[in-house]
Design an enzyme around this catalytic site. Structure first.
Site, PDB file in Angstrom:
ATOM      1  N   ASN A  42      14.778   3.598 -79.291  1.00  0.00           N
ATOM      2  CA  ASN A  42      14.979   4.652 -80.280  1.00  0.00           C
ATOM      3  C   ASN A  42      14.664   4.115 -81.671  1.00  0.00           C
ATOM      4  OD1 ASN A  42      17.361   3.093 -79.941  1.00  0.00           O
ATOM      5  ND2 ASN A  42      18.640   4.685 -80.842  1.00  0.00           N
ATOM      6  N   ILE A  43      14.103   4.994 -82.490  1.00  0.00           N
ATOM      7  CA  ILE A  43      13.711   4.632 -83.851  1.00  0.00           C
ATOM      8  C   ILE A  43      14.293   5.704 -84.769  1.00  0.00           C
ATOM      9  CG2 ILE A  43      11.776   4.198 -85.409  1.00  0.00           C
ATOM     10  CD1 ILE A  43      10.092   3.613 -82.799  1.00  0.00           C
ATOM     11  N   GLU A  44      15.365   5.348 -85.469  1.00  0.00           N
ATOM     12  CA  GLU A  44      16.075   6.344 -86.277  1.00  0.00           C
ATOM     13  C   GLU A  44      15.468   6.482 -87.671  1.00  0.00           C
ATOM     14  OE1 GLU A  44      20.271   5.400 -86.017  1.00  0.00           O
ATOM     15  OE2 GLU A  44      20.338   6.207 -83.967  1.00  0.00           O
ATOM     16  N   CYS A  53      13.557   9.249 -79.763  1.00  0.00           N
ATOM     17  CA  CYS A  53      14.328   8.651 -78.675  1.00  0.00           C
ATOM     18  C   CYS A  53      13.508   7.569 -77.968  1.00  0.00           C
ATOM     19  CB  CYS A  53      14.706   9.707 -77.644  1.00  0.00           C
ATOM     20  SG  CYS A  53      15.933  10.897 -78.193  1.00  0.00           S
ATOM     21  N   GLU A  55      12.976   7.157 -74.795  1.00  0.00           N
ATOM     22  CA  GLU A  55      12.125   7.683 -73.727  1.00  0.00           C
ATOM     23  C   GLU A  55      10.807   8.196 -74.291  1.00  0.00           C
ATOM     24  OE1 GLU A  55      15.255   8.357 -74.455  1.00  0.00           O
ATOM     25  OE2 GLU A  55      16.403   9.055 -72.740  1.00  0.00           O
ATOM     26  N   CYS A  90      18.158  13.022 -73.242  1.00  0.00           N
ATOM     27  CA  CYS A  90      18.457  14.283 -73.928  1.00  0.00           C
ATOM     28  C   CYS A  90      17.494  15.377 -73.458  1.00  0.00           C
ATOM     29  CB  CYS A  90      18.366  14.097 -75.443  1.00  0.00           C
ATOM     30  SG  CYS A  90      16.679  14.056 -76.074  1.00  0.00           S
ATOM     31  N   CYS A  93      13.758  14.981 -74.469  1.00  0.00           N
ATOM     32  CA  CYS A  93      13.061  13.976 -73.647  1.00  0.00           C
ATOM     33  C   CYS A  93      12.800  14.506 -72.237  1.00  0.00           C
ATOM     34  CB  CYS A  93      13.860  12.685 -73.598  1.00  0.00           C
ATOM     35  SG  CYS A  93      13.842  11.805 -75.187  1.00  0.00           S
TER      36      CYS A  93
HETATM   37  N1  THU Z   1      18.785   8.744 -78.019  1.00  0.00           N
HETATM   38  C1  THU Z   1      17.770   8.255 -77.237  1.00  0.00           C
HETATM   39  O1  THU Z   1      17.103   7.278 -77.604  1.00  0.00           O
HETATM   40  N2  THU Z   1      17.529   8.877 -76.067  1.00  0.00           N
HETATM   41  C2  THU Z   1      18.192   9.978 -75.601  1.00  0.00           C
HETATM   42  O2  THU Z   1      17.809  10.541 -74.585  1.00  0.00           O
HETATM   43  C3  THU Z   1      19.360  10.470 -76.326  1.00  0.00           C
HETATM   44  C4  THU Z   1      19.596   9.892 -77.669  1.00  0.00           C
HETATM   45  C5  THU Z   1      19.065   8.082 -79.310  1.00  0.00           C
HETATM   46  C6  THU Z   1      18.785   8.927 -80.519  1.00  0.00           C
HETATM   47  C7  THU Z   1      19.700   8.289 -81.554  1.00  0.00           C
HETATM   48  O3  THU Z   1      18.998   7.227 -82.168  1.00  0.00           O
HETATM   49  C8  THU Z   1      20.843   7.723 -80.739  1.00  0.00           C
HETATM   50  O4  THU Z   1      20.421   7.742 -79.387  1.00  0.00           O
HETATM   51  C9  THU Z   1      22.142   8.498 -80.870  1.00  0.00           C
HETATM   52  O5  THU Z   1      21.955   9.857 -80.629  1.00  0.00           O
END
Ligand code: THU
Length: 130
Positions: A42-44, A53, A55, A90, A93
């Site tokens: 994940n890259i916020e 996300c 995935e 999620c 994804c």
């Molecule tokens: N996140 C994912 O990387 N994949 C998912 O399927 C659900 C959420 C990440 C997004 C965010 O950076 C962190 O999880 C918290 O929501």
């Protein structure tokens, strides 16, 4: 490529996460039908909604490289990179998976002690596509 090796690659991918806002580090390892594997994290973003996300990072890397055929994905995540429970994909994804994968696409949801195998059809029934 065994499910166990894919799980190990997802755990390694989790260490690449950029998650300064939520603190949740997520990793994914996507197996292509030709045996190649793409890892994602994940890259916020400070504006939150541009966050990608793990995935989708893996899928977009693979699709950019020309892959269209996928077998399985392993996913893990946890606060500060510590896996305390499962981290199912999620809805966004799941829909990206639906774009490229067949209903029997395997999704290994990693937990504290091992992983649970689901199919895309299990996780996204009655799905939308054009
Ligand atoms: N996140 C994912 O990387 N994949 C998912 O399927 C659900 C959420 C990440 C997004 C965010 O950076 C962190 O999880 C918290 O929501």
């Amino acid at each position: 490529m065994t499910p166990e090796k894919l799980v190990a690659l997802a755990k390694e991918a989790m260490t690449h996460a950029y998650a300064p806002y939520s603190g949740y580090k997520v990793g994914a390892a996507l197996l292509c039908s030709d045996g190649s594997v793409y890892q994602g994290c994940n890259i916020e973003n400070s504006a939150y909604s541009p966050t990608n996300c793990a995935e989708r990072t893996a899928f977009f890397k693979a699709v950019y490289d020309g892959h269209r055929d996928f077998t399985a994905i392993a996913i893990c995540g946890g606060k500060d990179g510590v896996i305390t429970g499962s981290f199912p994909p999620c809805g966004v994804c799941r829909q990206v998976m639906r774009e490229f994968c067949k209903p029997d696409f395997q999704i290994y949801i990693i937990g504290k002690d091992g992983y649970e195998a689901q199919t895309l059809a299990d996780l996204l029934p009655h799905s939308f596509s054009l």
